[in-house]
Scaffold this active site. Sequence first.
Site, PDB file in Angstrom:
ATOM      1  N   ASP A   8       1.027  -1.006  -0.035  1.00  0.00           N
ATOM      2  CA  ASP A   8       0.112  -0.043   0.031  1.00  0.00           C
ATOM      3  C   ASP A   8       0.873   1.153  -0.018  1.00  0.00           C
ATOM      4  O   ASP A   8       2.068   1.313   0.347  1.00  0.00           O
ATOM      5  CB  ASP A   8      -0.919  -0.076   1.463  1.00  0.00           C
ATOM      6  CG  ASP A   8      -1.637   1.227   1.397  1.00  0.00           C
ATOM      7  OD1 ASP A   8      -2.397   1.537   0.689  1.00  0.00           O
ATOM      8  OD2 ASP A   8      -1.892   1.927   2.439  1.00  0.00           O
ATOM      9  N   LEU A   9       0.456   2.286  -0.520  1.00  0.00           N
ATOM     10  CA  LEU A   9       1.264   3.451  -0.603  1.00  0.00           C
ATOM     11  C   LEU A   9       1.093   4.422   0.632  1.00  0.00           C
ATOM     12  O   LEU A   9       2.075   4.604   1.419  1.00  0.00           O
ATOM     13  CB  LEU A   9       0.945   4.309  -1.871  1.00  0.00           C
ATOM     14  CG  LEU A   9       1.706   5.480  -2.130  1.00  0.00           C
ATOM     15  CD1 LEU A   9       3.386   5.450  -2.370  1.00  0.00           C
ATOM     16  CD2 LEU A   9       1.190   6.372  -3.355  1.00  0.00           C
ATOM     17  N   ASP A  10      -0.027   4.982   1.032  1.00  0.00           N
ATOM     18  CA  ASP A  10      -0.415   5.868   1.861  1.00  0.00           C
ATOM     19  C   ASP A  10      -0.263   5.385   3.147  1.00  0.00           C
ATOM     20  O   ASP A  10      -1.141   4.494   3.486  1.00  0.00           O
ATOM     21  CB  ASP A  10      -1.821   6.461   1.779  1.00  0.00           C
ATOM     22  CG  ASP A  10      -1.968   7.304   0.632  1.00  0.00           C
ATOM     23  OD1 ASP A  10      -0.769   8.059  -0.171  1.00  0.00           O
ATOM     24  OD2 ASP A  10      -2.659   7.295  -0.255  1.00  0.00           O
ATOM     25  N   THR A  16       1.150  10.329   3.260  1.00  0.00           N
ATOM     26  CA  THR A  16       0.438  11.479   2.797  1.00  0.00           C
ATOM     27  C   THR A  16      -0.913  11.718   3.559  1.00  0.00           C
ATOM     28  O   THR A  16      -1.496  12.979   3.032  1.00  0.00           O
ATOM     29  CB  THR A  16      -0.229  10.853   1.304  1.00  0.00           C
ATOM     30  OG1 THR A  16      -0.604   9.617   1.346  1.00  0.00           O
ATOM     31  CG2 THR A  16       0.984  11.089   0.273  1.00  0.00           C
ATOM     32  N   LYS A  44      -8.734   7.177   6.121  1.00  0.00           N
ATOM     33  CA  LYS A  44      -7.716   6.310   5.785  1.00  0.00           C
ATOM     34  C   LYS A  44      -8.021   5.009   4.991  1.00  0.00           C
ATOM     35  O   LYS A  44      -8.591   4.451   5.492  1.00  0.00           O
ATOM     36  CB  LYS A  44      -6.656   6.070   7.175  1.00  0.00           C
ATOM     37  CG  LYS A  44      -5.788   7.227   7.629  1.00  0.00           C
ATOM     38  CD  LYS A  44      -4.942   6.943   8.654  1.00  0.00           C
ATOM     39  CE  LYS A  44      -4.334   8.215   9.065  1.00  0.00           C
ATOM     40  NZ  LYS A  44      -3.589   8.166   9.980  1.00  0.00           N
ATOM     41  N   SER A 113      -2.752   0.599  -4.252  1.00  0.00           N
ATOM     42  CA  SER A 113      -3.324   1.694  -3.745  1.00  0.00           C
ATOM     43  C   SER A 113      -4.529   2.216  -4.353  1.00  0.00           C
ATOM     44  O   SER A 113      -4.701   2.062  -5.339  1.00  0.00           O
ATOM     45  CB  SER A 113      -2.208   2.706  -3.935  1.00  0.00           C
ATOM     46  OG  SER A 113      -2.551   4.125  -3.391  1.00  0.00           O
ATOM     47  N   ALA A 114      -5.323   2.870  -3.461  1.00  0.00           N
ATOM     48  CA  ALA A 114      -6.715   3.358  -3.798  1.00  0.00           C
ATOM     49  C   ALA A 114      -6.363   4.597  -4.441  1.00  0.00           C
ATOM     50  O   ALA A 114      -7.453   5.246  -5.058  1.00  0.00           O
ATOM     51  CB  ALA A 114      -7.381   3.369  -2.554  1.00  0.00           C
ATOM     52  N   LYS A 144     -10.806  -1.098  -1.463  1.00  0.00           N
ATOM     53  CA  LYS A 144     -10.428  -1.856  -0.465  1.00  0.00           C
ATOM     54  C   LYS A 144     -11.779  -2.140   0.718  1.00  0.00           C
ATOM     55  O   LYS A 144     -12.127  -0.717   0.785  1.00  0.00           O
ATOM     56  CB  LYS A 144      -9.381  -1.534   0.251  1.00  0.00           C
ATOM     57  CG  LYS A 144      -8.099  -1.858  -0.590  1.00  0.00           C
ATOM     58  CD  LYS A 144      -6.834  -0.978   0.049  1.00  0.00           C
ATOM     59  CE  LYS A 144      -5.710  -0.880  -1.027  1.00  0.00           C
ATOM     60  NZ  LYS A 144      -4.466  -0.337  -0.365  1.00  0.00           N
ATOM     61  N   GLU A 168       0.100  -3.339   4.700  1.00  0.00           N
ATOM     62  CA  GLU A 168      -0.936  -2.640   4.474  1.00  0.00           C
ATOM     63  C   GLU A 168      -1.149  -1.692   5.935  1.00  0.00           C
ATOM     64  O   GLU A 168      -0.846  -2.469   7.051  1.00  0.00           O
ATOM     65  CB  GLU A 168      -2.297  -3.263   4.552  1.00  0.00           C
ATOM     66  CG  GLU A 168      -2.853  -3.160   3.141  1.00  0.00           C
ATOM     67  CD  GLU A 168      -3.489  -1.667   2.970  1.00  0.00           C
ATOM     68  OE1 GLU A 168      -3.817  -0.810   3.981  1.00  0.00           O
ATOM     69  OE2 GLU A 168      -3.776  -1.274   1.928  1.00  0.00           O
ATOM     70  N   ASP A 169      -1.537  -0.430   6.079  1.00  0.00           N
ATOM     71  CA  ASP A 169      -1.776   0.069   7.490  1.00  0.00           C
ATOM     72  C   ASP A 169      -2.936   0.310   7.539  1.00  0.00           C
ATOM     73  O   ASP A 169      -3.572   0.992   8.983  1.00  0.00           O
ATOM     74  CB  ASP A 169      -1.053   1.500   7.374  1.00  0.00           C
ATOM     75  CG  ASP A 169      -1.722   2.578   6.564  1.00  0.00           C
ATOM     76  OD1 ASP A 169      -2.193   2.077   5.463  1.00  0.00           O
ATOM     77  OD2 ASP A 169      -2.062   3.661   6.951  1.00  0.00           O
TER      78      ASP A 169
HETATM   79  C1  BG6 Z   1      -5.829   5.857  -0.145  1.00  0.00           C
HETATM   80  C2  BG6 Z   1      -5.800   6.816   1.234  1.00  0.00           C
HETATM   81  O1  BG6 Z   1      -4.706   5.627  -0.351  1.00  0.00           O
HETATM   82  O2  BG6 Z   1      -6.155   6.781  -1.090  1.00  0.00           O
HETATM   83  C3  BG6 Z   1      -7.249   7.495   1.135  1.00  0.00           C
HETATM   84  O3  BG6 Z   1      -5.587   6.310   2.075  1.00  0.00           O
HETATM   85  C4  BG6 Z   1      -7.624   8.298  -0.086  1.00  0.00           C
HETATM   86  O4  BG6 Z   1      -7.308   8.360   2.418  1.00  0.00           O
HETATM   87  C5  BG6 Z   1      -7.448   7.173  -1.071  1.00  0.00           C
HETATM   88  O5  BG6 Z   1      -8.751   8.957   0.244  1.00  0.00           O
HETATM   89  C6  BG6 Z   1      -7.784   7.964  -2.484  1.00  0.00           C
HETATM   90  O6  BG6 Z   1      -6.814   9.010  -2.822  1.00  0.00           O
HETATM   91  P1  BG6 Z   1      -6.776  10.174  -3.917  1.00  0.00           P
HETATM   92  O7  BG6 Z   1      -5.403  10.246  -4.135  1.00  0.00           O
HETATM   93  O8  BG6 Z   1      -7.158   9.173  -5.364  1.00  0.00           O
HETATM   94  O9  BG6 Z   1      -7.803  10.900  -3.726  1.00  0.00           O
HETATM   95 MG    MG Z   2      -2.777   2.974   3.501  1.00  0.00          MG
END
Ligand code: BG6
Ligand code: MG
Length: 219
Positions: A8-10, A16, A44, A113-114, A144, A168-169
């Site tokens: 996962d990224l964030d 972020t 998150k 990542s989402a 997810k 994953e966090d």
């Molecule tokens: C996830 C974050 O990785 O991405 C969420 O944990 C965030 O907080 C989601 O809403 C979507 O991100 P983005 O950059 O497409 O708005």
């Molecule tokens: Mg995350």
Amino acid sequence: MIELAIFDLDGVIVDTAKYHYKAWKRLAAELGFFFSEEHNERLKGVSRMRSLEILLEVGGIEKSPEEKEKLAARKNQWYVEYITQMDESEILPGALAFLREAKAAGVKIALGSASKNARLILDRLGLTELFDCIIDGTVVSKAKPDPEVFARAAEVLDIAPSKCVVFEDAFAGIEAGRRAGMYTVGVGDPEILHEAHLVIPSLNDASFTDLCNRLPSNP
Ligand code: BG6
Ligand code: MG
């Protein structure tokens, strides 16, 4: 034997969440209410639109689908301004060494990542080249805890889910990994991430090989 590590990224590679919070708080202020850091915890791992819906719920505000699209775009414009300023110094401690160790162990590396901004973030951090596959919010349709994001990575690299480990966090991310039939390592709070096969506080001082050795024989 693990063949693919999906990150996962964030919250795992980069923090972020603070920029998401800054932008959501700004939007809430424009809408006339305060959005606390505690409220932000609920966002998150959640998709952009779902995050906006939670924020509007907190503010007790209703908006039409068209207005929601505009508000989400507005928040994203600010968010992109913030993350465009990021550089390698914002990679979380130990994350780069950990990714390199996994690569050196002959394991493929994927991003799951989402975020629709994942590529921009990886570029700013100088990490794009490390990844064999990037699956982000621009290519998946189900958020997810749906397993789609991780399943896609395994599919693209043609690796069986039982040979994949997810880092994953977020609780929803651990559930997604488990539903994909993969090993899961929670990065963060063991109370939140108790469904994971293993939990570590961060990638700092963690050893990829050591973690793989501690995983159970089946996911
Ligand atoms: C996830 C974050 O990785 O991405 C969420 O944990 C965030 O907080 C989601 O809403 C979507 O991100 P983005 O950059 O497409 O708005
Ligand atoms: Mg995350």
